[in-house]
Design an enzyme around this catalytic site. Structure first.
Site, PDB file in Angstrom:
ATOM      1  NE  ARG A  24       4.697  -2.457  31.582  1.00 63.51           N
ATOM      2  CZ  ARG A  24       5.097  -1.573  32.843  1.00 63.51           C
ATOM      3  NH1 ARG A  24       4.760  -2.324  33.732  1.00 63.51           N
ATOM      4  NH2 ARG A  24       4.865  -0.065  32.823  1.00 63.51           N
ATOM      5  CE1 TYR A  35       6.986   2.867  34.195  1.00 62.16           C
ATOM      6  CE2 TYR A  35       7.965   1.082  35.991  1.00 62.16           C
ATOM      7  CZ  TYR A  35       6.613   1.815  35.329  1.00 62.16           C
ATOM      8  OH  TYR A  35       5.803   0.760  35.177  1.00 62.16           O
ATOM      9  CG  ASP A  37      -0.967   3.161  34.366  1.00 65.29           C
ATOM     10  OD1 ASP A  37      -0.989   4.003  35.463  1.00 65.29           O
ATOM     11  OD2 ASP A  37       0.572   3.207  33.845  1.00 65.29           O
ATOM     12  CD  GLU A  59       6.771  -1.820  37.970  1.00 61.22           C
ATOM     13  OE1 GLU A  59       5.522  -0.736  37.530  1.00 61.22           O
ATOM     14  OE2 GLU A  59       6.791  -1.770  36.939  1.00 61.22           O
ATOM     15  CE1 TYR A  88       2.444  -1.057  35.905  1.00 57.19           C
ATOM     16  CE2 TYR A  88       0.708  -0.066  35.028  1.00 57.19           C
ATOM     17  CZ  TYR A  88       1.644  -0.481  35.478  1.00 57.19           C
ATOM     18  OH  TYR A  88       2.624   0.914  35.570  1.00 57.19           O
TER      19      TYR A  88
END
Length: 414
Positions: free
Chosen positions: A194, A31, A161, A385, A341
């Protein structure tokens, strides 16, 4: 105790390493730009050891504010060809190259907390920032409400997301003409952590639609297939409104409109209660259909100042069922995936928001328990994360700004 001191030093180092002068990237490589809600949390992290730098972070974020009041979810300060979709894909015309969507509006809440670190020093900075924050809030109230709840127009806006909340809505979307593109996220981290290509095709289809419509909000309201009223946006907007009232009062501003907004958003939050699920849920505005998802965002009710005993019972249960709460999806759900995620992993950032809310509403025992478990997670598995809620295994990007900020401002104090 020595271990904790070194962790605090490590957390500071993460922020300093990800500092690009006037803004902070979430993590190098994966990012490379300034993300809206990441940046707001970074400001709170900086405020624990450098209040001046905290204000700069927030001021830089609002330098990207569009003329209509919108504050984008990404500001592309320096072009990085390694990131997709970059500014050339979005085609926006703000003061700084940017995306065309927003993120959860926690900047006002974080600014309020930063101000509390040094009220006298921060007063002129807040006085300058306050009208910009009110303008963004007004934009959300104008363009994003449905029955008083706040809607998202893209899964990326919520920060969650690939949450299962969007599955039914995205299943109705046609992404057959999305064309060829190359993702960069899966080259930086494990693809199993992801969103899938199926998800990503729909993300890009929505970006392409926004660009075709020149990011005209009225046109997007009329034409976009994706409009979901959800807990993340509703609860964070309601909390922001409450904090804007507090800041406005302290600054001597008229807060009547904001106070009316609080009441409107409280009524909107009530429309997200899914009786069958027994929790706050997302609902598709076009179909009226419930997502049927109990997520970590469902527990943001206290952050918004909304008391709910049923949710408190569910939170206590989930705190006992997983070693490292709060999972982003119900472990009993068919859609649960411990590593992918927002379909199962635990996120320290959401834990902090839940924990702050619990403390504000007088649930000290639960707030302390969550802070201690989050602290243990970070001690054992680092500044990742996000994390597997059962094993605690780190996932996604490493040396992550907001996880370090959460340690400095909240978890490390437990």
């Amino acid at each position: 105790m020595t271990h904790d001191i070194s962790l605090t030093e490590q957390a500071r180092d993460v922020l300093i390493t990800n500092d690009r002068g006037s803004y902070t990237v979430p993590t190098a490589g994966l990012y490379p730009y300034q993300w809206n809600w990441d940046s707001a949390v970074a400001a709170l992290g900086f405020a624990q050891f450098d209040v001046e730098r905290a204000w700069v972070e927030l001021e830089t974020l609002f330098q990207g504010q569009w003329a209509d009041g919108m504050v984008p979810h990404i500001l592309f300060h320096k072009n990085d060809p390694g990131y997709f979709p970059g500014p050339e894909v979005w085609g926006c015309e703000g003061p700084i190259p940017s995306s065309g969507i927003i993120q959860p509006p926690i900047a006002a809440t974080m600014a309020h907390l930063v101000w509390q670190r040094d009220p006298e020093m921060g007063r002129p900075r807040m006085a300058a920032l306050y009208p910009k924050m009110v303008k963004w809030h007004s934009w959300i109230m104008r363009w994003r409400l449905h029955r008083g709840a706040v809607c998202t127009t893209h899964p990326w806006e919520t920060g969650r997301d690939n949450a299962p909340d969007w599955d039914k809505t995205m299943a109705r979307m046609d992404a057959s003409d999305v064309g060829e593109y190359t993702r960069r996220d899966t080259s930086h981290v494990n693809a199993e952590d992801r969103p899938t290509k199926y998800d990503y095709d729909r993300y890009i289809t929505l970006v392409q639609l926004g660009r075709r419509l020149n990011w005209d909000q009225a046109a997007m309201l009329a034409q976009s297939p994706f409009r979901v009223a959800d807990p993340t946006m509703t609860f964070t907007t309601l909390r922001a409104a409450r904090d804007l009232v507090k800041m406005g009062t302290a600054l001597g501003e008229d807060t009547q409109t904001l106070e009316a907004d609080v009441a409107r958003l409280e009524a909107g939050a009530a429309t997200l209660w899914n009786e069958e699920l027994g929790g706050f849920d997302s609902r598709d505005v076009h179909s009226g259909e419930w997502a049927g998802c109990l997520s970590n965002a469902s527990y943001l009710c206290w952050f918004a100042g909304v008391e709910n005993r049923v949710m408190l019972t569910k939170l206590r249960s989930i705190m006992e069922r997983v070693a490292y709460p709060v999972p982003s999806n119900d472990p009993d759900a068919e859609t649960f995936d411990a590593r992918r995620y927002w379909r199962g992993p635990t996120w320290a950032i959401v834990n902090m928001l839940i924990g702050l809310g619990l403390a504000d509403m007088g649930h000290e025992e639960e707030a302390t328990d969550l802070a201690k478990k989050t602290a243990h997670l970070i001690k054992e598995h680092g500044f990742a994360e996000y994390f597997d809620p059962f094993s605690g295994a780190a996932a996604g990007g490493g040396s992550f700004t907001w996880t370090a900020a959460v340690w400095l401002a909240w978890a490390g104090r437990a």
